[in-house]
Design a protein around this motif. Structure first.
Motif, PDB file in Angstrom:
ATOM      1  N   LYS A 181     -10.789   3.727  -0.005  1.00  0.00           N
ATOM      2  CA  LYS A 181     -10.876   2.544  -0.861  1.00  0.00           C
ATOM      3  C   LYS A 181     -11.258   1.280  -0.098  1.00  0.00           C
ATOM      4  O   LYS A 181     -11.306   0.195  -0.686  1.00  0.00           O
ATOM      5  CB  LYS A 181      -9.541   2.316  -1.570  1.00  0.00           C
ATOM      6  N   ASN A 182     -11.519   1.409   1.207  1.00  0.00           N
ATOM      7  CA  ASN A 182     -11.814   0.221   2.032  1.00  0.00           C
ATOM      8  C   ASN A 182     -10.745  -0.845   1.843  1.00  0.00           C
ATOM      9  O   ASN A 182     -11.049  -2.042   1.702  1.00  0.00           O
ATOM     10  CB  ASN A 182     -13.190  -0.354   1.682  1.00  0.00           C
ATOM     11  N   THR A 183      -9.506  -0.443   1.855  1.00  0.00           N
ATOM     12  CA  THR A 183      -8.395  -1.357   1.586  1.00  0.00           C
ATOM     13  C   THR A 183      -7.350  -1.248   2.688  1.00  0.00           C
ATOM     14  O   THR A 183      -7.050  -0.160   3.169  1.00  0.00           O
ATOM     15  CB  THR A 183      -7.762  -1.042   0.220  1.00  0.00           C
ATOM     16  N   VAL A 184      -6.810  -2.396   3.059  1.00  0.00           N
ATOM     17  CA  VAL A 184      -5.736  -2.445   4.039  1.00  0.00           C
ATOM     18  C   VAL A 184      -4.550  -3.160   3.404  1.00  0.00           C
ATOM     19  O   VAL A 184      -4.725  -4.078   2.594  1.00  0.00           O
ATOM     20  CB  VAL A 184      -6.202  -3.125   5.343  1.00  0.00           C
ATOM     21  N   TYR A 185      -3.355  -2.728   3.746  1.00  0.00           N
ATOM     22  CA  TYR A 185      -2.126  -3.253   3.145  1.00  0.00           C
ATOM     23  C   TYR A 185      -1.194  -3.788   4.228  1.00  0.00           C
ATOM     24  O   TYR A 185      -1.264  -3.382   5.391  1.00  0.00           O
ATOM     25  CB  TYR A 185      -1.394  -2.139   2.380  1.00  0.00           C
ATOM     26  N   LEU A 186      -0.312  -4.679   3.813  1.00  0.00           N
ATOM     27  CA  LEU A 186       0.753  -5.146   4.689  1.00  0.00           C
ATOM     28  C   LEU A 186       2.027  -5.214   3.868  1.00  0.00           C
ATOM     29  O   LEU A 186       2.163  -6.058   2.994  1.00  0.00           O
ATOM     30  CB  LEU A 186       0.434  -6.517   5.291  1.00  0.00           C
ATOM     31  N   GLN A 187       2.941  -4.300   4.156  1.00  0.00           N
ATOM     32  CA  GLN A 187       4.258  -4.322   3.535  1.00  0.00           C
ATOM     33  C   GLN A 187       5.155  -5.198   4.391  1.00  0.00           C
ATOM     34  O   GLN A 187       5.332  -4.928   5.588  1.00  0.00           O
ATOM     35  CB  GLN A 187       4.833  -2.901   3.442  1.00  0.00           C
ATOM     36  N   MET A 188       5.694  -6.245   3.782  1.00  0.00           N
ATOM     37  CA  MET A 188       6.525  -7.198   4.505  1.00  0.00           C
ATOM     38  C   MET A 188       7.935  -7.162   3.939  1.00  0.00           C
ATOM     39  O   MET A 188       8.132  -7.486   2.762  1.00  0.00           O
ATOM     40  CB  MET A 188       5.932  -8.602   4.392  1.00  0.00           C
ATOM     41  N   ASN A 189       8.886  -6.790   4.757  1.00  0.00           N
ATOM     42  CA  ASN A 189      10.286  -6.742   4.363  1.00  0.00           C
ATOM     43  C   ASN A 189      11.094  -7.734   5.202  1.00  0.00           C
ATOM     44  O   ASN A 189      10.628  -8.214   6.235  1.00  0.00           O
ATOM     45  CB  ASN A 189      10.841  -5.327   4.560  1.00  0.00           C
ATOM     46  N   SER A 190      12.293  -8.004   4.745  1.00  0.00           N
ATOM     47  CA  SER A 190      13.200  -8.917   5.464  1.00  0.00           C
ATOM     48  C   SER A 190      12.488 -10.210   5.845  1.00  0.00           C
ATOM     49  O   SER A 190      12.553 -10.669   6.993  1.00  0.00           O
ATOM     50  CB  SER A 190      13.756  -8.227   6.719  1.00  0.00           C
ATOM     51  N   LEU A 191      11.815 -10.784   4.897  1.00  0.00           N
ATOM     52  CA  LEU A 191      11.013 -11.979   5.180  1.00  0.00           C
ATOM     53  C   LEU A 191      11.880 -13.157   5.586  1.00  0.00           C
ATOM     54  O   LEU A 191      13.011 -13.319   5.113  1.00  0.00           O
ATOM     55  CB  LEU A 191      10.163 -12.325   3.963  1.00  0.00           C
ATOM     56  N   ARG A 192      11.314 -13.964   6.465  1.00  0.00           N
ATOM     57  CA  ARG A 192      11.993 -15.138   7.004  1.00  0.00           C
ATOM     58  C   ARG A 192      11.166 -16.391   6.700  1.00  0.00           C
ATOM     59  O   ARG A 192       9.948 -16.296   6.526  1.00  0.00           O
ATOM     60  CB  ARG A 192      12.132 -14.992   8.521  1.00  0.00           C
ATOM     61  N   PRO A 193      11.802 -17.546   6.697  1.00  0.00           N
ATOM     62  CA  PRO A 193      11.036 -18.783   6.460  1.00  0.00           C
ATOM     63  C   PRO A 193       9.879 -18.944   7.451  1.00  0.00           C
ATOM     64  O   PRO A 193       8.825 -19.480   7.071  1.00  0.00           O
ATOM     65  CB  PRO A 193      12.097 -19.869   6.633  1.00  0.00           C
ATOM     66  N   GLU A 194      10.050 -18.501   8.668  1.00  0.00           N
ATOM     67  CA  GLU A 194       8.980 -18.645   9.668  1.00  0.00           C
ATOM     68  C   GLU A 194       7.784 -17.720   9.410  1.00  0.00           C
ATOM     69  O   GLU A 194       6.765 -17.828  10.088  1.00  0.00           O
ATOM     70  CB  GLU A 194       9.510 -18.410  11.090  1.00  0.00           C
ATOM     71  N   ASP A 195       7.900 -16.824   8.433  1.00  0.00           N
ATOM     72  CA  ASP A 195       6.754 -16.004   8.029  1.00  0.00           C
ATOM     73  C   ASP A 195       5.849 -16.743   7.043  1.00  0.00           C
ATOM     74  O   ASP A 195       4.776 -16.232   6.696  1.00  0.00           O
ATOM     75  CB  ASP A 195       7.232 -14.699   7.371  1.00  0.00           C
ATOM     76  N   THR A 196       6.269 -17.906   6.607  1.00  0.00           N
ATOM     77  CA  THR A 196       5.463 -18.691   5.671  1.00  0.00           C
ATOM     78  C   THR A 196       4.112 -19.046   6.288  1.00  0.00           C
ATOM     79  O   THR A 196       4.051 -19.610   7.388  1.00  0.00           O
ATOM     80  CB  THR A 196       6.206 -19.969   5.269  1.00  0.00           C
ATOM     81  N   ALA A 197       3.046 -18.681   5.598  1.00  0.00           N
ATOM     82  CA  ALA A 197       1.691 -18.908   6.104  1.00  0.00           C
ATOM     83  C   ALA A 197       0.691 -18.420   5.062  1.00  0.00           C
ATOM     84  O   ALA A 197       1.073 -17.768   4.077  1.00  0.00           O
ATOM     85  CB  ALA A 197       1.461 -18.151   7.413  1.00  0.00           C
ATOM     86  N   VAL A 198      -0.570 -18.726   5.294  1.00  0.00           N
ATOM     87  CA  VAL A 198      -1.646 -18.079   4.553  1.00  0.00           C
ATOM     88  C   VAL A 198      -2.028 -16.831   5.348  1.00  0.00           C
ATOM     89  O   VAL A 198      -2.290 -16.917   6.552  1.00  0.00           O
ATOM     90  CB  VAL A 198      -2.856 -18.996   4.366  1.00  0.00           C
ATOM     91  N   TYR A 199      -2.056 -15.705   4.674  1.00  0.00           N
ATOM     92  CA  TYR A 199      -2.352 -14.431   5.319  1.00  0.00           C
ATOM     93  C   TYR A 199      -3.783 -14.006   4.990  1.00  0.00           C
ATOM     94  O   TYR A 199      -4.218 -14.067   3.837  1.00  0.00           O
ATOM     95  CB  TYR A 199      -1.359 -13.366   4.867  1.00  0.00           C
ATOM     96  N   TYR A 200      -4.486 -13.595   6.028  1.00  0.00           N
ATOM     97  CA  TYR A 200      -5.875 -13.148   5.916  1.00  0.00           C
ATOM     98  C   TYR A 200      -6.008 -11.749   6.512  1.00  0.00           C
ATOM     99  O   TYR A 200      -5.315 -11.413   7.474  1.00  0.00           O
ATOM    100  CB  TYR A 200      -6.811 -14.068   6.701  1.00  0.00           C
ATOM    101  N   CYS A 201      -6.926 -10.999   5.985  1.00  0.00           N
ATOM    102  CA  CYS A 201      -7.282  -9.756   6.657  1.00  0.00           C
ATOM    103  C   CYS A 201      -8.694  -9.910   7.227  1.00  0.00           C
ATOM    104  O   CYS A 201      -9.479 -10.749   6.787  1.00  0.00           O
ATOM    105  CB  CYS A 201      -7.206  -8.557   5.726  1.00  0.00           C
ATOM    106  N   ASN A 202      -8.978  -9.123   8.222  1.00  0.00           N
ATOM    107  CA  ASN A 202     -10.296  -9.107   8.843  1.00  0.00           C
ATOM    108  C   ASN A 202     -10.321  -7.942   9.819  1.00  0.00           C
ATOM    109  O   ASN A 202      -9.287  -7.321  10.094  1.00  0.00           O
ATOM    110  CB  ASN A 202     -10.569 -10.418   9.587  1.00  0.00           C
ATOM    111  N   LYS A 203     -11.469  -7.635  10.340  1.00  0.00           N
ATOM    112  CA  LYS A 203     -11.508  -6.652  11.408  1.00  0.00           C
ATOM    113  C   LYS A 203     -10.980  -7.309  12.679  1.00  0.00           C
ATOM    114  O   LYS A 203     -10.834  -8.533  12.758  1.00  0.00           O
ATOM    115  CB  LYS A 203     -12.923  -6.102  11.614  1.00  0.00           C
TER     116      LYS A 203
END
Length: 121
Positions: free
Chosen positions: A75-97
């Protein structure tokens, strides 16, 4: 056509979970190591996790044990499962090679629109 489309972000409380998805064009995805990057206010963009074509993975220390990167080559798709999130994980998330795709017609690295992740109570 070169394309990266990220989705799945949102507002979540500390300790919560999110699953990000990224649909990539074949020219970026095919047989390349893919990564999730994040850009937080006042900080440089950083590579958070990466996955090779054969699904070998790497993570920065701060997300090890909490985030899981995966890919669906059909499917040309990549995933990111994020658990136990913290305030310091706050950001804009991008995918790329990894390294990021250089768009020769634009004379710069190509990024999608990203998806905002906000961890706050």
């Amino acid at each position: 056509q070169v394309q990266l489309v990220e989705s799945g972000g949102g507002l979540v409380q500390p300790g919560g979970s999110l699953r990000l998805s990224c649909a990539a064009s074949g020219s970026i995805f095919s047989r390349n190591t893919m990564g999730w990057y994040r850009l937080a206010p006042g900080k440089q963009r950083e590579l958070v996790a990466s996955i090779s074509h054969l699904s070998n993975t790497n993570y920065i220390d701060s997300v090890k044990g909490r985030f899981t990167i995966s890919r669906d080559n059909a499917k040309n798709t990549v995933y990111l499962q994020m658990n136990s999130l913290r305030p310091e994980d706050t950001a804009v998330y991008y995918c790329n090679k990894d390294p990021p795709y250089y768009h020769t017609s634009l004379y710069r690295v190509y990024w999608g629109q990203g998806t905002q992740v906000t961890v706050s109570s």
